[in-house]
Design a protein around this motif. Structure first.
Motif, PDB file in Angstrom:
ATOM      1  N   PRO A 162     -15.095 -61.469 -14.472  1.00  0.00           N
ATOM      2  CA  PRO A 162     -15.682 -60.530 -15.444  1.00  0.00           C
ATOM      3  C   PRO A 162     -14.649 -59.973 -16.425  1.00  0.00           C
ATOM      4  CG  PRO A 162     -16.493 -60.038 -13.258  1.00  0.00           C
ATOM      5  CD  PRO A 162     -15.411 -61.073 -13.107  1.00  0.00           C
ATOM      6  N   GLY A 163     -13.430 -59.756 -15.962  1.00  0.00           N
ATOM      7  CA  GLY A 163     -12.380 -59.288 -16.857  1.00  0.00           C
ATOM      8  C   GLY A 163     -12.041 -60.321 -17.908  1.00  0.00           C
ATOM      9  N   ALA A 164     -12.054 -61.595 -17.523  1.00  0.00           N
ATOM     10  CA  ALA A 164     -11.759 -62.671 -18.470  1.00  0.00           C
ATOM     11  C   ALA A 164     -12.855 -62.769 -19.520  1.00  0.00           C
ATOM     12  CB  ALA A 164     -11.618 -64.000 -17.735  1.00  0.00           C
ATOM     13  N   VAL A 165     -14.088 -62.555 -19.115  1.00  0.00           N
ATOM     14  CA  VAL A 165     -15.206 -62.600 -20.061  1.00  0.00           C
ATOM     15  C   VAL A 165     -15.112 -61.445 -21.047  1.00  0.00           C
ATOM     16  CG1 VAL A 165     -17.724 -62.403 -20.251  1.00  0.00           C
ATOM     17  CG2 VAL A 165     -16.717 -63.837 -18.484  1.00  0.00           C
ATOM     18  N   ASN A 166     -14.634 -60.307 -20.574  1.00  0.00           N
ATOM     19  CA  ASN A 166     -14.526 -59.117 -21.426  1.00  0.00           C
ATOM     20  C   ASN A 166     -13.215 -59.041 -22.198  1.00  0.00           C
ATOM     21  OD1 ASN A 166     -17.058 -58.204 -20.655  1.00  0.00           O
ATOM     22  ND2 ASN A 166     -16.228 -57.141 -18.869  1.00  0.00           N
ATOM     23  N   GLY A 167     -12.484 -60.116 -22.259  1.00  0.00           N
ATOM     24  CA  GLY A 167     -11.286 -60.160 -23.088  1.00  0.00           C
ATOM     25  C   GLY A 167      -9.976 -60.053 -22.343  1.00  0.00           C
ATOM     26  N   ASN A 168      -9.983 -59.783 -21.044  1.00  0.00           N
ATOM     27  CA  ASN A 168      -8.747 -59.671 -20.279  1.00  0.00           C
ATOM     28  C   ASN A 168      -8.477 -61.008 -19.579  1.00  0.00           C
ATOM     29  OD1 ASN A 168      -6.525 -58.919 -18.836  1.00  0.00           O
ATOM     30  ND2 ASN A 168      -7.572 -57.398 -17.577  1.00  0.00           N
ATOM     31  N   GLU A 169      -8.073 -61.969 -20.370  1.00  0.00           N
ATOM     32  CA  GLU A 169      -7.849 -63.312 -19.831  1.00  0.00           C
ATOM     33  C   GLU A 169      -6.551 -63.423 -19.052  1.00  0.00           C
ATOM     34  OE1 GLU A 169      -8.313 -66.523 -22.600  1.00  0.00           O
ATOM     35  OE2 GLU A 169      -9.868 -65.427 -23.690  1.00  0.00           O
ATOM     36  N   GLU A 170      -5.612 -62.545 -19.313  1.00  0.00           N
ATOM     37  CA  GLU A 170      -4.288 -62.660 -18.686  1.00  0.00           C
ATOM     38  C   GLU A 170      -4.359 -62.524 -17.168  1.00  0.00           C
ATOM     39  OE1 GLU A 170      -1.629 -63.788 -20.222  1.00  0.00           O
ATOM     40  OE2 GLU A 170      -2.983 -63.933 -21.946  1.00  0.00           O
ATOM     41  N   ALA A 171      -5.136 -61.557 -16.676  1.00  0.00           N
ATOM     42  CA  ALA A 171      -5.246 -61.377 -15.223  1.00  0.00           C
ATOM     43  C   ALA A 171      -5.887 -62.601 -14.588  1.00  0.00           C
ATOM     44  CB  ALA A 171      -6.056 -60.128 -14.903  1.00  0.00           C
ATOM     45  N   PHE A 172      -6.898 -63.142 -15.240  1.00  0.00           N
ATOM     46  CA  PHE A 172      -7.572 -64.333 -14.728  1.00  0.00           C
ATOM     47  C   PHE A 172      -6.618 -65.525 -14.712  1.00  0.00           C
ATOM     48  CE2 PHE A 172     -10.159 -68.182 -15.368  1.00  0.00           C
ATOM     49  CZ  PHE A 172     -10.949 -68.111 -14.230  1.00  0.00           C
ATOM     50  N   LYS A 173      -5.873 -65.714 -15.801  1.00  0.00           N
ATOM     51  CA  LYS A 173      -4.927 -66.839 -15.867  1.00  0.00           C
ATOM     52  C   LYS A 173      -3.827 -66.694 -14.820  1.00  0.00           C
ATOM     53  CE  LYS A 173      -5.623 -68.109 -20.688  1.00  0.00           C
ATOM     54  NZ  LYS A 173      -5.025 -68.150 -22.028  1.00  0.00           N
ATOM     55  N   ALA A 174      -3.361 -65.472 -14.601  1.00  0.00           N
ATOM     56  CA  ALA A 174      -2.326 -65.247 -13.597  1.00  0.00           C
ATOM     57  C   ALA A 174      -2.845 -65.569 -12.206  1.00  0.00           C
ATOM     58  CB  ALA A 174      -1.848 -63.799 -13.654  1.00  0.00           C
ATOM     59  N   LYS A 175      -4.065 -65.136 -11.904  1.00  0.00           N
ATOM     60  CA  LYS A 175      -4.664 -65.418 -10.598  1.00  0.00           C
ATOM     61  C   LYS A 175      -4.904 -66.917 -10.431  1.00  0.00           C
ATOM     62  CE  LYS A 175      -5.984 -62.942  -7.694  1.00  0.00           C
ATOM     63  NZ  LYS A 175      -5.336 -62.548  -6.444  1.00  0.00           N
ATOM     64  N   LEU A 176      -5.329 -67.587 -11.498  1.00  0.00           N
ATOM     65  CA  LEU A 176      -5.554 -69.026 -11.460  1.00  0.00           C
ATOM     66  C   LEU A 176      -4.256 -69.774 -11.170  1.00  0.00           C
ATOM     67  CD1 LEU A 176      -7.582 -71.308 -11.806  1.00  0.00           C
ATOM     68  CD2 LEU A 176      -7.123 -71.264 -14.257  1.00  0.00           C
ATOM     69  N   GLN A 177      -3.165 -69.327 -11.755  1.00  0.00           N
ATOM     70  CA  GLN A 177      -1.862 -69.951 -11.493  1.00  0.00           C
ATOM     71  C   GLN A 177      -1.460 -69.800 -10.024  1.00  0.00           C
ATOM     72  OE1 GLN A 177      -1.309 -72.094 -13.562  1.00  0.00           O
ATOM     73  NE2 GLN A 177       0.489 -71.484 -14.724  1.00  0.00           N
ATOM     74  N   VAL A 178      -1.719 -68.605  -9.457  1.00  0.00           N
ATOM     75  CA  VAL A 178      -1.392 -68.371  -8.053  1.00  0.00           C
ATOM     76  C   VAL A 178      -2.214 -69.295  -7.156  1.00  0.00           C
ATOM     77  CG1 VAL A 178      -1.570 -66.675  -6.179  1.00  0.00           C
ATOM     78  CG2 VAL A 178      -0.648 -65.986  -8.386  1.00  0.00           C
ATOM     79  N   VAL A 179      -3.509 -69.416  -7.460  1.00  0.00           N
ATOM     80  CA  VAL A 179      -4.382 -70.287  -6.660  1.00  0.00           C
ATOM     81  C   VAL A 179      -3.938 -71.738  -6.784  1.00  0.00           C
ATOM     82  CG1 VAL A 179      -6.749 -71.161  -6.442  1.00  0.00           C
ATOM     83  CG2 VAL A 179      -6.350 -68.723  -6.746  1.00  0.00           C
ATOM     84  N   ARG A 180      -3.624 -72.171  -7.976  1.00  0.00           N
ATOM     85  CA  ARG A 180      -3.145 -73.549  -8.169  1.00  0.00           C
ATOM     86  C   ARG A 180      -1.886 -73.807  -7.369  1.00  0.00           C
ATOM     87  NH1 ARG A 180      -3.722 -74.195 -14.697  1.00  0.00           N
ATOM     88  NH2 ARG A 180      -5.934 -74.725 -14.734  1.00  0.00           N
ATOM     89  N   LYS A 181      -0.956 -72.870  -7.434  1.00  0.00           N
ATOM     90  CA  LYS A 181       0.316 -73.018  -6.729  1.00  0.00           C
ATOM     91  C   LYS A 181       0.094 -73.087  -5.212  1.00  0.00           C
ATOM     92  CE  LYS A 181       4.683 -70.726  -6.011  1.00  0.00           C
ATOM     93  NZ  LYS A 181       4.959 -69.410  -5.474  1.00  0.00           N
ATOM     94  N   ASP A 182      -0.793 -72.219  -4.704  1.00  0.00           N
ATOM     95  CA  ASP A 182      -1.053 -72.201  -3.267  1.00  0.00           C
ATOM     96  C   ASP A 182      -1.759 -73.465  -2.791  1.00  0.00           C
ATOM     97  OD1 ASP A 182       0.159 -69.768  -3.027  1.00  0.00           O
ATOM     98  OD2 ASP A 182      -1.702 -68.615  -2.893  1.00  0.00           O
TER      99      ASP A 182
END
Length: 173
Positions: free
Chosen positions: A141-161
């Motif tokens: 929801p944050g990414a949809v509302n313009g806060n893409e950075e938190a989503f991208k950071a979490k996505l990077q963590v998931v990818r790495k794990d």
């Protein structure tokens, strides 16, 4: 001891065969026997809290998850954690609830239970992927509302794990 080893052999054989209904019946019987023994001995308490999940409890929850009985799993967990007083046990149980809530699309429950879950407990239970997906969905929801950075950071963590186990499994096949 002998009965216990035969029971674990029987459980292991049924799990390997994918006969989850038989495994569930074995765990239900073991849990009933365990409760009878616990009542007779006065219970098993550590540091003022009831001990963390037993192998039988974990196996029972795993069976419900593997059989696709997600609502039954959630109902069972909600009953066990009704008071949310035992934080360590709640953390372990919430990993299973998150996995089921994710599959059922119960987003409110997913958000509630994900706040209780612990990554280390989920990794021990083999549910870390489910928790990572749940945390990623919470950032959406944050990414949809313009806060893409938190989503991208979490996505990077998931990818790495996921990279380590994924490359290891590709080497096995």
């Amino acid at each position: 001891m002998r009965k216990e080893s035969r029971l674990s052999d029987k459980t292991l054989a049924a799990e390997k065969a994918g006969n989850w209904s038989e495994v569930l019946a074995i765990y239900e019987e073991a849990l009933q026997d365990g409760k009878k023994q616990e009542r007779a001995s006065g219970g098993k308490w550590a540091n003022g809290f009831h001990d963390i999940l037993s192998d039988d409890e974990r196996g029972y929850l795993r069976c419900l998850l593997n059989m696709g009985h997600h609502q039954a799993l959630i109902t069972h967990i909600m009953g066990l954690t009704a008071d949310f007083q035992n934080r360590p046990k709640t953390q372990q149980l919430s990993s299973y609830a998150v996995a089921s809530a994710l599959r059922l699309g119960r987003w409110g429950l997913l958000n509630d239970m994900n706040s209780y879950s612990s990554g280390s407990n989920a990794k021990m239970e083999g549910l870390d992927f489910d928790l990572q997906v749940a945390s990623l969905l919470q950032e959406l929801p944050g990414a949809v509302n313009g806060n893409e950075e938190a989503f991208k950071a979490k996505l990077q963590v998931v990818r790495k794990d996921l990279l380590g186990p994924l490359s290891a499994s590709s080497m096995e096949s």
